[in-house]
Design a protein around this motif. Structure first.
Motif, PDB file in Angstrom:
ATOM      1  N   LEU A  94       0.804  -1.225   0.000  1.00 23.36           N
ATOM      2  CA  LEU A  94       0.000   0.000   0.000  1.00 23.36           C
ATOM      3  C   LEU A  94       0.838   1.277   0.000  1.00 23.36           C
ATOM      4  N   ILE A  95       2.105   1.170   0.311  1.00 22.94           N
ATOM      5  CA  ILE A  95       2.977   2.358   0.322  1.00 22.94           C
ATOM      6  C   ILE A  95       3.897   2.397  -0.898  1.00 22.94           C
ATOM      7  N   TYR A  96       4.502   1.229  -1.245  1.00 22.35           N
ATOM      8  CA  TYR A  96       5.488   1.209  -2.332  1.00 22.35           C
ATOM      9  C   TYR A  96       4.983   0.503  -3.592  1.00 22.35           C
ATOM     10  N   GLY A  97       4.040  -0.440  -3.425  1.00 20.75           N
ATOM     11  CA  GLY A  97       3.585  -1.233  -4.561  1.00 20.75           C
ATOM     12  C   GLY A  97       4.018  -2.673  -4.511  1.00 20.75           C
ATOM     13  N   GLY A  98       4.577  -3.117  -3.380  1.00 15.27           N
ATOM     14  CA  GLY A  98       4.982  -4.512  -3.237  1.00 15.27           C
ATOM     15  C   GLY A  98       6.294  -4.641  -2.498  1.00 15.27           C
ATOM     16  N   LEU A  99       6.677  -5.886  -2.187  1.00 17.91           N
ATOM     17  CA  LEU A  99       7.904  -6.128  -1.434  1.00 17.91           C
ATOM     18  C   LEU A  99       9.140  -5.765  -2.240  1.00 17.91           C
ATOM     19  N   VAL A 100       9.195  -6.209  -3.492  1.00 20.11           N
ATOM     20  CA  VAL A 100      10.344  -5.860  -4.342  1.00 20.11           C
ATOM     21  C   VAL A 100      10.375  -4.360  -4.597  1.00 20.11           C
ATOM     22  N   ALA A 101       9.200  -3.767  -4.807  1.00 22.38           N
ATOM     23  CA  ALA A 101       9.141  -2.320  -5.056  1.00 22.38           C
ATOM     24  C   ALA A 101       9.676  -1.523  -3.874  1.00 22.38           C
ATOM     25  N   SER A 102       9.562  -2.061  -2.654  1.00 18.08           N
ATOM     26  CA  SER A 102      10.072  -1.343  -1.486  1.00 18.08           C
ATOM     27  C   SER A 102      11.585  -1.201  -1.530  1.00 18.08           C
ATOM     28  N   ARG A 103      12.247  -2.034  -2.342  1.00 16.54           N
ATOM     29  CA  ARG A 103      13.711  -1.988  -2.447  1.00 16.54           C
ATOM     30  C   ARG A 103      14.185  -1.229  -3.683  1.00 16.54           C
ATOM     31  N   THR A 104      13.261  -0.953  -4.616  1.00 19.58           N
ATOM     32  CA  THR A 104      13.681  -0.403  -5.905  1.00 19.58           C
ATOM     33  C   THR A 104      12.956   0.880  -6.304  1.00 19.58           C
ATOM     34  N   HIS A 105      12.002   1.338  -5.504  1.00 15.70           N
ATOM     35  CA  HIS A 105      11.147   2.459  -5.908  1.00 15.70           C
ATOM     36  C   HIS A 105      11.909   3.778  -6.021  1.00 15.70           C
ATOM     37  N   GLU A 106      11.283   4.724  -6.733  1.00 14.87           N
ATOM     38  CA  GLU A 106      11.804   6.093  -6.866  1.00 14.87           C
ATOM     39  C   GLU A 106      10.717   7.074  -6.418  1.00 14.87           C
ATOM     40  N   ILE A 107      10.039   6.770  -5.340  1.00 15.20           N
ATOM     41  CA  ILE A 107       8.892   7.554  -4.868  1.00 15.20           C
ATOM     42  C   ILE A 107       9.367   8.588  -3.845  1.00 15.20           C
ATOM     43  N   SER A 108       8.815   9.786  -3.918  1.00 15.33           N
ATOM     44  CA  SER A 108       9.233  10.847  -3.000  1.00 15.33           C
ATOM     45  C   SER A 108       8.762  10.547  -1.579  1.00 15.33           C
ATOM     46  N   GLU A 149      16.611  -6.294  -6.510  1.00  9.08           N
ATOM     47  CA  GLU A 149      17.275  -5.143  -5.917  1.00  9.08           C
ATOM     48  C   GLU A 149      17.624  -4.205  -7.080  1.00  9.08           C
ATOM     49  N   PRO A 150      18.044  -2.970  -6.805  1.00  5.56           N
ATOM     50  CA  PRO A 150      18.546  -2.143  -7.901  1.00  5.56           C
ATOM     51  C   PRO A 150      19.657  -2.872  -8.658  1.00  5.56           C
ATOM     52  N   ALA A 151      19.753  -2.628  -9.958  1.00  8.53           N
ATOM     53  CA  ALA A 151      20.684  -3.387 -10.805  1.00  8.53           C
ATOM     54  C   ALA A 151      22.116  -3.338 -10.293  1.00  8.53           C
ATOM     55  N   TYR A 152      22.517  -2.195  -9.712  1.00  8.03           N
ATOM     56  CA  TYR A 152      23.902  -2.070  -9.251  1.00  8.03           C
ATOM     57  C   TYR A 152      24.241  -3.004  -8.104  1.00  8.03           C
ATOM     58  N   TYR A 153      23.204  -3.566  -7.425  1.00 10.11           N
ATOM     59  CA  TYR A 153      23.483  -4.412  -6.263  1.00 10.11           C
ATOM     60  C   TYR A 153      24.184  -5.713  -6.666  1.00 10.11           C
ATOM     61  N   ASP A 197      21.982   6.534  -3.502  1.00 12.94           N
ATOM     62  CA  ASP A 197      20.693   5.989  -3.931  1.00 12.94           C
ATOM     63  C   ASP A 197      20.202   4.944  -2.937  1.00 12.94           C
ATOM     64  N   TRP A 198      21.088   4.037  -2.550  1.00 13.17           N
ATOM     65  CA  TRP A 198      20.701   2.947  -1.646  1.00 13.17           C
ATOM     66  C   TRP A 198      20.343   3.474  -0.267  1.00 13.17           C
ATOM     67  N   VAL A 199      21.144   4.380   0.262  1.00 13.81           N
ATOM     68  CA  VAL A 199      20.902   4.925   1.602  1.00 13.81           C
ATOM     69  C   VAL A 199      19.659   5.808   1.617  1.00 13.81           C
ATOM     70  N   ASN A 200      19.472   6.631   0.588  1.00 12.79           N
ATOM     71  CA  ASN A 200      18.307   7.526   0.552  1.00 12.79           C
ATOM     72  C   ASN A 200      16.998   6.741   0.545  1.00 12.79           C
ATOM     73  N   ARG A 201      16.968   5.655  -0.206  1.00  9.89           N
ATOM     74  CA  ARG A 201      15.748   4.832  -0.235  1.00  9.89           C
ATOM     75  C   ARG A 201      15.506   4.211   1.141  1.00  9.89           C
ATOM     76  N   ARG A 202      16.548   3.756   1.771  1.00 12.89           N
ATOM     77  CA  ARG A 202      16.415   3.167   3.108  1.00 12.89           C
ATOM     78  C   ARG A 202      15.900   4.207   4.099  1.00 12.89           C
ATOM     79  N   GLU A 203      16.419   5.410   3.997  1.00 15.69           N
ATOM     80  CA  GLU A 203      15.994   6.457   4.942  1.00 15.69           C
ATOM     81  C   GLU A 203      14.514   6.797   4.759  1.00 15.69           C
ATOM     82  N   LYS A 204      14.051   6.843   3.510  1.00 13.80           N
ATOM     83  CA  LYS A 204      12.630   7.110   3.268  1.00 13.80           C
ATOM     84  C   LYS A 204      11.770   5.975   3.817  1.00 13.80           C
ATOM     85  N   ASN A 205      12.201   4.739   3.581  1.00 17.92           N
ATOM     86  CA  ASN A 205      11.452   3.593   4.090  1.00 17.92           C
ATOM     87  C   ASN A 205      11.434   3.573   5.616  1.00 17.92           C
ATOM     88  N   PHE A 206      12.558   3.942   6.216  1.00 21.33           N
ATOM     89  CA  PHE A 206      12.628   3.978   7.678  1.00 21.33           C
ATOM     90  C   PHE A 206      11.635   4.999   8.235  1.00 21.33           C
TER      91      PHE A 206
END
Length: 518
Positions: A94-108, A149-153, A197-206
């Motif tokens: 309901l927030i990101y669009g799924g479990l995988v999306a929670s690791r790869t999204h570009e949502i503000s 995960e993001p492709a760079y992972y 990129d990786w840290v910013n997504r984690r911070e938003k999810n946190f």
């Protein structure tokens, strides 16, 4: 007069509570995605348990090649909110669009927090509904492939993991000179934009998880469960769980919990919802295989299994007992003797039963012969069943006497699934209960522990086929895997009279299958 009025009031309340279980039969469920372990297997369990369950159309859920649209999912939730007595929803969907999306999204961050705020509207639409929310701390795998995960992972994942493992350790104790040098070297290896990129997504999810904790403090939810997907004793996931635990310190265990795992969370919250709605508080006594037992820290996890099992039981609405004498059920946890949960596809899973395994099977048999209810969590190996243990169980025709069995993926996935299916089994016919056990044995034992590695070694590796993109080989592999699993069932599952077994690869990869058994 006052006494008569008090008596009448007491009778009314008693009758009210007695009849609540009779009508509280409809559950709403929004899973992580459309994988069988997240959606189909869970929904089948609930239906066999005698409950109506509302689930979004499958094409609106996240799949391998698409994320769900969270705003559309919220619209569905709002449209059906008044129909449910219990609401069990994935915050990741309901927030990101799924479990995988929670690791790869570009949502503000603003959009994410707006979606968290929708839980207030849900509560307002149906104030009497019990709301159970499960979320995850973004996972910190050692490595990753296949686009989850993001492709760079795939290139920088091991370095990113180790950097944050060292940072986690540095918060708890000082790093030595060698570790400090290693951290400096690793930081120089990962490009700055990738780390950001990786840290910013984690911070938003946190921050989103933090808002969910605050909502739980405001009594918006009946229960909030936050899983730690693929975590380690030292990792960014472990670090964030410590930060969250400080914020959630004043939430009671009857309102909130956080422990390893992800895919079992929906099953657990549905179990708690049903236990709450039917005023059921099952009691459980837990036994372990001789050896490391409850001190085992399984692969992909950061917690001793003894604590993890207790946390799972409390989250599902069970009460663990020290004594087995008065417990409603026995939870038998098959653990590795040395405390090391190796991979199920390894050669070490082909050995004969040890004396510890034989003793554990005999202990389970004793409980069953005494008429006790037993559920099994088979976590001796990661990503599949223990061959020696299951051979002994089926040779003695014990599997069909169980309340539930599970032995797939991580230890927590297994623990949560077997607890949930055992709870729902109390409301099932014996045939339905055994159908669920048969599916788990075909998936966890036949496929995960045996057929998958055989196919990898005999077909995929010799032909250079990717195990995460089956593509044009998918039809042929589907026929092959179905035949192999059917043969396995004929040889090992004679106590389950299976007429038909169907197997498919729903996510176009080898990691999971969808098993249907009749």
């Amino acid at each position: 007069m006052n006494n008569k009025k008090s008596i009448l009031t007491a009778i009314f309340l008693l009758l009210f509570f007695i009849h609540v279980p009779g009508y509280a039969q409809t559950l709403m469920y929004v899973p992580f995605d459309n994988r069988p372990v997240s959606n189909e297997y869970v929904v089948d369990t609930v239906k066999k348990g005698g409950f109506d369950i509302l689930v979004p159309p499958e094409d609106s859920l996240a799949a391998r090649t698409r994320s769900a649209n969270p705003d559309q999912l919220w619209e569905w939730v709002f449209a059906h909110a008044k129909e449910a007595d219990g609401v069990v929803v994935s915050a990741d969907a309901l927030i990101y669009g799924g479990l995988v999306a929670s690791r790869t999204h570009e949502i503000s961050e603003d959009v994410l927090l707006e979606r968290v705020a929708n839980f207030q509207k849900l509560k307002e639409l149906n104030p009497s509904a019990r709301i159970y929310v499960f979320s995850t701390i973004m996972r910190s795998p050692h490595a990753s492939s296949g686009g989850v995960e993001p492709a760079y992972y795939e290139t920088y994942g091991p370095a990113i993991f180790r950097i944050h493992a060292l940072q986690d350790k540095s918060e708890m104790e000082k790093l030595n000179k060698k570790e400090k040098k290693e951290l400096e070297t690793l930081n120089a290896q990962v490009p700055k934009d990738i780390m950001e990129d990786w840290v910013n997504r984690r911070e938003k999810n946190f921050k989103a998880n933090l808002q969910l904790v605050y909502a739980a403090k405001d009594n918006l939810f009946n229960y909030l469960l936050i899983g730690r997907d693929d975590c380690s004793p030292l990792s960014r996931s472990h670090q964030e769980s410590r930060w969250l635990s400080k914020e959630a310190a004043d939430l009671s265990a009857s309102k909130y919990s956080s422990f390893p795992g992800a895919d079992q969370l929906g099953m657990l919250m549905l179990t708690r919802a049903v236990n709450d709605l039917t005023f059921t508080i099952p009691t459980v006594s837990v036994i372990y295989t001789q050896g490391a037992g409850n001190k085992t820290i399984p692969s992909y996890e950061d917690t001793p299994v003894g604590k993890n099992v207790r946390d799972h039981l409390f989250a599902a609405g069970f009460v663990p007992l020290l004594s087995d004498k008065s417990a409603d059920m026995i939870l038998a946890v098959n653990t590795p003797i040395d405390g090391w949960t190796r991979e199920a596809g390894m050669e070490s899973n082909k050995t004969k039963a040890s004396k510890e395994t034989l003793a554990f099977v005999k202990q389970i048999q004793g409980y069953l012969q005494a008429g006790r209810k037993v559920a099994v969590a088979d976590i001796s190996f990661a990503n599949g069943s223990d061959n020696a243990f299951m051979k002994e169980m089926t040779n003695n025709k014990l599997a069909s006497q169980l309340e539930s069995y599970s032995g797939w993926n991580t230890a927590s996935n297994t623990i949560g699934y077997t607890i949930g299916q055992a709870a729902f089994a109390q409301r099932m016919t014996a045939a339905d209960k055994n159908n669920l056990i048969a599916v788990r044995l075909l998936d966890d034992w036949a496929y995960q522990a045996n057929v998958r590695s055989d196919l990898m070694n005999e077909v995929l590796i010799p032909q250079g086929i990717s195990n995460v993109q089956l593509n044009e080989m998918r039809p042929a592999l589907t026929q092959d895997v179905t035949k192999r699993i059917q043969n396995f069932a004929q040889q090992n599952l004679t106590e389950f009279p299976l007429e038909k077994v169907e197997v498919s690869f729903p996510w176009n990869r080898m990691f999971e299958v969808d098993v249907k058994a009749k």
